[in-house]
Design a protein around this motif. Structure first.
Motif, PDB file in Angstrom:
ATOM      1  N   LYS A   7       0.840  -1.195   0.000  1.00 48.22           N
ATOM      2  CA  LYS A   7       0.000   0.000   0.000  1.00 48.22           C
ATOM      3  C   LYS A   7       0.880   1.253   0.000  1.00 48.22           C
ATOM      4  O   LYS A   7       1.781   1.380   0.815  1.00 48.22           O
ATOM      5  CB  LYS A   7      -0.921   0.011   1.213  1.00 48.22           C
ATOM      6  N   SER A   9       0.764   5.257   0.492  1.00 47.73           N
ATOM      7  CA  SER A   9      -0.106   6.270   1.077  1.00 47.73           C
ATOM      8  C   SER A   9      -0.295   7.426   0.103  1.00 47.73           C
ATOM      9  O   SER A   9       0.360   7.504  -0.933  1.00 47.73           O
ATOM     10  CB  SER A   9       0.473   6.782   2.399  1.00 47.73           C
ATOM     11  N   GLU A 135      -4.290   7.158  -1.968  1.00 44.06           N
ATOM     12  CA  GLU A 135      -3.718   5.866  -1.609  1.00 44.06           C
ATOM     13  C   GLU A 135      -3.894   4.912  -2.781  1.00 44.06           C
ATOM     14  O   GLU A 135      -4.862   4.996  -3.533  1.00 44.06           O
ATOM     15  CB  GLU A 135      -4.421   5.300  -0.371  1.00 44.06           C
TER      16      GLU A 135
END
Length: 151
Positions: A7, A9, A135
């Motif tokens: 992931k 941000s 994101e």
């Protein structure tokens, strides 16, 4: 090969690099996009970092000069998953003494599946993407599985 999700941000870590005869182009591009870039964590190699700090008044995490190992420092940060994307104004027509380092850096960006722009128009595409501003999840191969099968 299995893939894992990483992931990113909305605040990205971005490497900014330019070969000598493209430094002015990168500085100009950064100034044109400063409103977007100032929200992110910026890294740059040697002279490029110093010029960006001076010319664009940005906070830059400066590494050493590319030919002295700065490209390899960026590569290490990519492998450690500390760089989310790279803007590298690379001159393919001007071979440099550190071409093997450049090739290794481009390879690491591909291995870790990070977005990379090697020219101004691609950088424009990246920075104008909705994915740049929010994101996002990226897939990366599970290299532990890869290594296990190689032994």
């Amino acid at each position: 090969m299995k893939k894992t999700i990483r992931k990113l941000s909305s605040k990205k870590s971005i490497a900014l690099i330019a070969h000598d005869n493209l430094k002015d182009n990168l500085i100009s591009w950064v100034k044109d996009n400063i409103i977007f870039l100032q929200e992110h964590t910026l890294y740059a190699t040697g002279t490029t970092g110093n010029l960006l700090e001076k010319e664009a008044s940005l906070c830059i995490h400066k590494l050493i000069s590319g030919p002295l190992g700065g490209d390899q420092q960026v590569g290490a940060l990519i492998a450690e998953q500390k760089i989310d994307m790279m803007i590298f104004f690379w001159d393919p027509l001007n071979p440099a003494a550190h071409d093997p380092d450049v090739k290794a850096l481009l390879r690491l960006a591909a291995v870790w599946n990070i977005p990379i722009a090697t020219n101004e128009v691609t950088a424009d595409f990246l920075i104008s993407s909705p994915l740049f501003h929010g994101e996002v999840e990226i897939l990366i191969p599970d290299y532990n599985e890869y290594l296990k099968n190689r032994l």
